[in-house]
Design an enzyme around this catalytic site. Structure first.
Site, mmCIF file in Angstrom:
data_model
loop_
_atom_site.group_PDB
_atom_site.id
_atom_site.type_symbol
_atom_site.label_atom_id
_atom_site.label_comp_id
_atom_site.label_asym_id
_atom_site.label_seq_id
_atom_site.Cartn_x
_atom_site.Cartn_y
_atom_site.Cartn_z
ATOM 1 N N HIS A 72 -7.521 7.934 -2.274
ATOM 2 C CA HIS A 72 -6.598 7.467 -1.199
ATOM 3 C C HIS A 72 -5.299 6.986 -1.806
ATOM 4 C CE1 HIS A 72 -6.430 4.045 2.128
ATOM 5 N NE2 HIS A 72 -5.323 4.855 2.002
ATOM 6 N N HIS B 278 1.008 -0.998 0.079
ATOM 7 C CA HIS B 278 0.127 -0.020 -0.059
ATOM 8 C C HIS B 278 0.945 1.144 -0.074
ATOM 9 C CE1 HIS B 278 -2.982 3.130 0.625
ATOM 10 N NE2 HIS B 278 -2.632 3.068 1.754
ATOM 11 N N TYR C 146 9.191 -13.267 -20.379
ATOM 12 C CA TYR C 146 10.247 -12.311 -19.842
ATOM 13 C C TYR C 146 10.997 -12.752 -18.449
ATOM 14 C CZ TYR C 146 11.930 -7.728 -18.080
ATOM 15 O OH TYR C 146 12.618 -6.780 -17.630
#
Lengths: 228, 228, 228, 228
Positions: free
Chosen positions: D171, D106, D225
């Site tokens: 947020h 976060h 990848y």
């Protein structure tokens, strides 16, 4: 001027001043004002018709006195192991025509150069700008490198202005000072205010500061700020 | 106030607090909030009518307790080897009029100063802004340095607001806190939200947050966040 | 090509060149041009139909010669302990079709990639851009990874242009040079001018530079700048 | 949940994993994605109904395993000397409802949060974005901290999307991955593409990428990848 053969004195003259000027370039790096090898700082040699300036295309990494070349006021090399900056002629012109100037900085810093590419002066809408520049930062003409055009544009544009910085059109910034350190400070502050005024203008119109307030701020800063 | 003769006590009083305040300035450098020597942090001396503040025009490089000067609440120098910040009068005014404030920060950080140059408060459109500021960051008046004008503008603008930060018009930011560290945190967060709201506004209109949600976020953050 | 089994010679061939190419990647990191493991530098091996290129998804932290793989001009691995970059086919195509090119850089730097996402060439409105690029930085086609489409787009777009950089649509930048160092310089300068012209355009229209002046600046920079 | 008394096992359990998660936070610092103490990384403990997460309001400077707390899947503290992040309930909700997720990040990074404040998804107009996110980065609802609202918003928004990142309205960002490292990579790439698409949109309309091309790029990147 950058193509004259470069000579080397036995031990290198003016090593201390060249070392100090070399070190000042790190302020341009620290504030993100220069890219790759572009940009340069010069300083007049006290009591001589000489100045010292960064070598052309020399890296900022490990830049020492040997990366700084000594030139006369026509921009001819007097001592050094590097061909001097391709901007040497512009610095030399400033030293010949502005005897009170002892330091010159040139850079293509992003925000100030963005203003210069529009040919737009930076309006004085910040107290910090009134302090350091005493008004707007003016724009000089478009001028090609290779003769005295850039130097003439710098000197003509700064005449009668308080600003120690000039935005050369489509090119970048030149700043002057009573020492290389002062010119570097002006360069650092120029990009700082160029950025803040740019940001402010992005979302509306910055409020003007009255001329009397600009005058008052400039007067005080030049005479009271710092250690006396 | 910045021109009074500076005295030196034998060993330097309040060295520990001055060292801690010196160190806190590095947070302003780390987040790119200050340029050259501009910006300053101060802190009230516990149990005395004194505060400590950065010297005027002193470099952030190697800033130690000796670069921090002790002043009384009129801004007169009590101890130190550096003339105090030219913003000392504003800090002193805040300490005289807001007894719960123990720390003050001043800076010209780019995004917050850009809002201040338009005279525009930063709207509270981020939960992180509701957490730290509890609402918009307000704008104070244009005020010249040199007397109590700036201090009065700070105190009057913050009265009745939750925000520990105020944008002084065309100038920059002042933040307050119950310690110098809290005021520095408010300064760092102020620029962070000034930037994010600026970016958001560049491409459209940020969505508002309901006042009840702002209240709830502020209440929780002030009482639950961090280590208790 | 990135899925062929990787072989290891006893001591690793071309270690010196691979180490130098590994080190050049740090210039991309220093200027903030690459994120996480994206981006890569390659260089032709002198006197051989080979080139060396960064491994796929390899971190820039502590990147050494072992993170650089040796390929032939079809992009097949010849030596190395890492599968080569997923962009290896594009680099190989450039080396096959442009024999004067000895270095290639690929990156998704933010400002240049922002121009590429609009499919818009960067106009030549800065003297520093005339110096290095000799005109606008062109846009190549949208092309999927996995075959020669990207390589073809690069070569076709750069044909008949002075610019050593091409913006591949919705993708990022490829630059070429007579060495890996030259291609890295072009990459660094490409992002620098992409940013400055972007900033200039945000607040109005940059002034054009006359074609004759662009020609003059390019000619001089290619022949006079730097140490000879 | 952040107010439960914190216990300490004799030597601290899961020290190795907590140390690794502590170290991963430095990637958020390096890329400028976090300010002061905001932001957090967590990781599920393999083979246990536990996860480890950053302490609330703990500094990134010198963050070690002791700054990371062990919680159960209800967010209750199991071991540690720091109250866990105030976002612990959201992380716990994700681990309870998405068993394939082993890492969560976060942050309030500036460009991604600027998109979130407008409630606007980031359109997929870059090949690097197709690679990592497989389409747009979606926007979740406005949700207050303190119960399961944020976790529910994350899980509901990510359902049926390829994107490992969600912008929570007004947020910031939450990202998920099969490890903490993968979630950190998604966070770093999220801000990178949020910035580039923002810059592109500032001067016009980025060109769309066809859905079939997005599908093809995503498929290849997920399977080819990197080192296999």
């Amino acid at each position: 001027m950058t193509t004259v053969p470069v000579q080397r004195s036995e031990n290198g003259s003016h090593q201390e001043q060249r070392g100090a000027v070399a070190a000042l370039h790190q302020e341009l790096v620290r504030y993100g004002l220069v890219t790759w090898t572009a940009g340069n700082v010069s300083e007049r040699v006290p009591g001589a018709d000489l100045f010292v300036i960064k070598g052309s295309g020399v890296s900022y990494d490990g830049l020492s006195w040997e990366g700084i070349t000594v030139c006369d006021l026509d921009g001819e090399v007097v001592d050094g192991v590097r061909a001097p900056s391709s901007d040497t002629a512009a610095h030399a012109y400033v030293y010949r025509h502005l005897p009170e100037v002892n330091g010159v900085v040139h850079m293509h810093s992003p925000y100030a150069t963005a203003w210069s590419a529009r040919g737009e002066a930076i309006p004085c809408v910040l107290t910090a700008m009134a302090d350091e520049f005493g008004g707007p930062i003016p724009v000089g003409p478009f001028a090609l490198i290779g003769d005295d055009s850039i130097g003439q544009g710098i000197v003509a544009t700064l005449a009668g202005q308080r600003s120690p910085a000039v935005l050369m059109r489509n090119h970048g910034v030149f700043t002057i000072g009573d020492s290389a350190r002062s010119a570097v400070k002006a360069a650092v502050m120029c990009e700082d205010v160029a950025r803040t005024v740019h940001l402010s203008r992005q979302l509306g119109a910055p409020l003007p500061i009255a001329q009397a307030d600009i005058d008052s701020l400039y007067e005080r800063y030049q005479n009271v700020y710092g250690q006396r």
